[in-house]
Design a protein around this motif. Sequence first.
Motif, PDB file in Angstrom:
ATOM      1  N   ILE A 159       0.863  -1.179   0.000  1.00  0.00           N
ATOM      2  CA  ILE A 159       0.000   0.000   0.000  1.00  0.00           C
ATOM      3  C   ILE A 159       0.900   1.229   0.000  1.00  0.00           C
ATOM      4  N   VAL A 160       0.763   2.055  -1.043  1.00  0.00           N
ATOM      5  CA  VAL A 160       1.597   3.255  -1.187  1.00  0.00           C
ATOM      6  C   VAL A 160       0.699   4.473  -1.034  1.00  0.00           C
ATOM      7  N   PRO A 161       0.822   5.230   0.055  1.00  0.00           N
ATOM      8  CA  PRO A 161      -0.065   6.376   0.267  1.00  0.00           C
ATOM      9  C   PRO A 161       0.298   7.552  -0.641  1.00  0.00           C
ATOM     10  N   LYS A 162      -0.549   8.551  -0.657  1.00  0.00           N
ATOM     11  CA  LYS A 162      -0.268   9.765  -1.426  1.00  0.00           C
ATOM     12  C   LYS A 162       1.032  10.385  -0.928  1.00  0.00           C
ATOM     13  N   GLY A 163       1.819  10.896  -1.860  1.00  0.00           N
ATOM     14  CA  GLY A 163       3.085  11.516  -1.501  1.00  0.00           C
ATOM     15  C   GLY A 163       4.259  10.560  -1.437  1.00  0.00           C
ATOM     16  N   LYS A 164       4.033   9.253  -1.676  1.00  0.00           N
ATOM     17  CA  LYS A 164       5.093   8.252  -1.610  1.00  0.00           C
ATOM     18  C   LYS A 164       5.128   7.440  -2.897  1.00  0.00           C
ATOM     19  N   ASN A 179       3.201   4.187  -8.205  1.00  0.00           N
ATOM     20  CA  ASN A 179       3.003   5.608  -7.966  1.00  0.00           C
ATOM     21  C   ASN A 179       2.214   5.848  -6.672  1.00  0.00           C
ATOM     22  N   ALA A 180       2.122   7.117  -6.293  1.00  0.00           N
ATOM     23  CA  ALA A 180       1.433   7.508  -5.064  1.00  0.00           C
ATOM     24  C   ALA A 180      -0.031   7.115  -5.101  1.00  0.00           C
ATOM     25  N   GLY A 181      -0.582   6.792  -3.940  1.00  0.00           N
ATOM     26  CA  GLY A 181      -1.988   6.460  -3.814  1.00  0.00           C
ATOM     27  C   GLY A 181      -2.373   5.166  -4.486  1.00  0.00           C
TER      28      GLY A 181
END
Length: 366
Positions: A159-164, A179-181
Amino acid sequence: MNKKKSTYNNLFIHKSQQFLSLIKQTEKINKKEIDNSWKEVEKQLYAKTSSQKKSTFTRTILWISYSATAIVCIFLSLNIYNNHFKNNHTLSAQLLDNMTTIECIDDICLMTPQTHIKLKDKSILHYSTDGSLTIPREQIKDSIYDDIHHSKIQLNQIIVPKGKRTEIIFSDGTKAYINAGSRVIYPRIFDKNKREIVIEGEVYLEVAPNPKSPFIVKSSNFDIKVLGTAFNVSAYKEDKAGSVVLVHGKVEIETTQKEKIVLQPDQLAYITPEKTTTQNVNVLKYTSWKDNLLFLDSDKTSDVLNQLSRFYGVNINYATEVADIPISGKLDLRKDIEGVLKNIEESLSLECKGNKETGFYLFVGK
């Protein structure tokens, strides 16, 4: 037995059985197969010996209990997926929905039935051909059950959150830039005859060629089948449409409407629930995000600002009159968000107020 570990086990069982009951109520599948899945979870839970390294617990018991629920949710959902979901878009969507019990807001999360690991931005996960996982120690922020090198359970979720952002090298050598999110569900070791992953969000893939084992990317609304190629897929849950852009090779897309489209290099497929359209494009516009660049060609400013909001993990709002202003050029995403918004301000004669903590607001300058 360590008291904390015993408490974790009891809560694990309690929360897991709650989820097991829910699965039996909502999924019209063979009850015996679900019970077998639960037995496998119990086997893994109690297979630990006293000689193994004890886990480090850095969260409250309440947090651990929720984590346990998510871990069992992953195992049971993915076991059901292996047997029932492989050729059904709707059920793939249900799989993604079943695995949202923990939200990763600030950190990248790697989740398996035995492990919940928090990772730093731009971390790299590398699976070897035997399925063992290597993560540089300096990229790990925290873990509640550190057994990543001994897990026998096949499927993982990142799980890749926004900004990461993060990168995974799968066991077959395929590279995924996430990519993010975004979220990706994938096996520790691919099946000999078929390689499958499930995604929500945006991923750039460089697929290792293997004619005997096609690579399948599944999302809620469409599937992509490849033999060896590089392409970008965007399937964010909140977006009205998904897209696939082919860099080289050949891919076949199948939609929920059973429509099949074969893409050639430099083509984009734009996929909505109603129809799918294709066109020739400059692939850099859709793939350069992985290299920290954003190429723009008369894009709507609203679309660009929404991309930046997701990429940097900050709130960006804008006045109505800003939304449809076309913008062209190149944005360097290695800069901080303030620097990027400054470039947009100067290019379009806009004004920007706010900061990363409170959010930004862009409007037409006087």
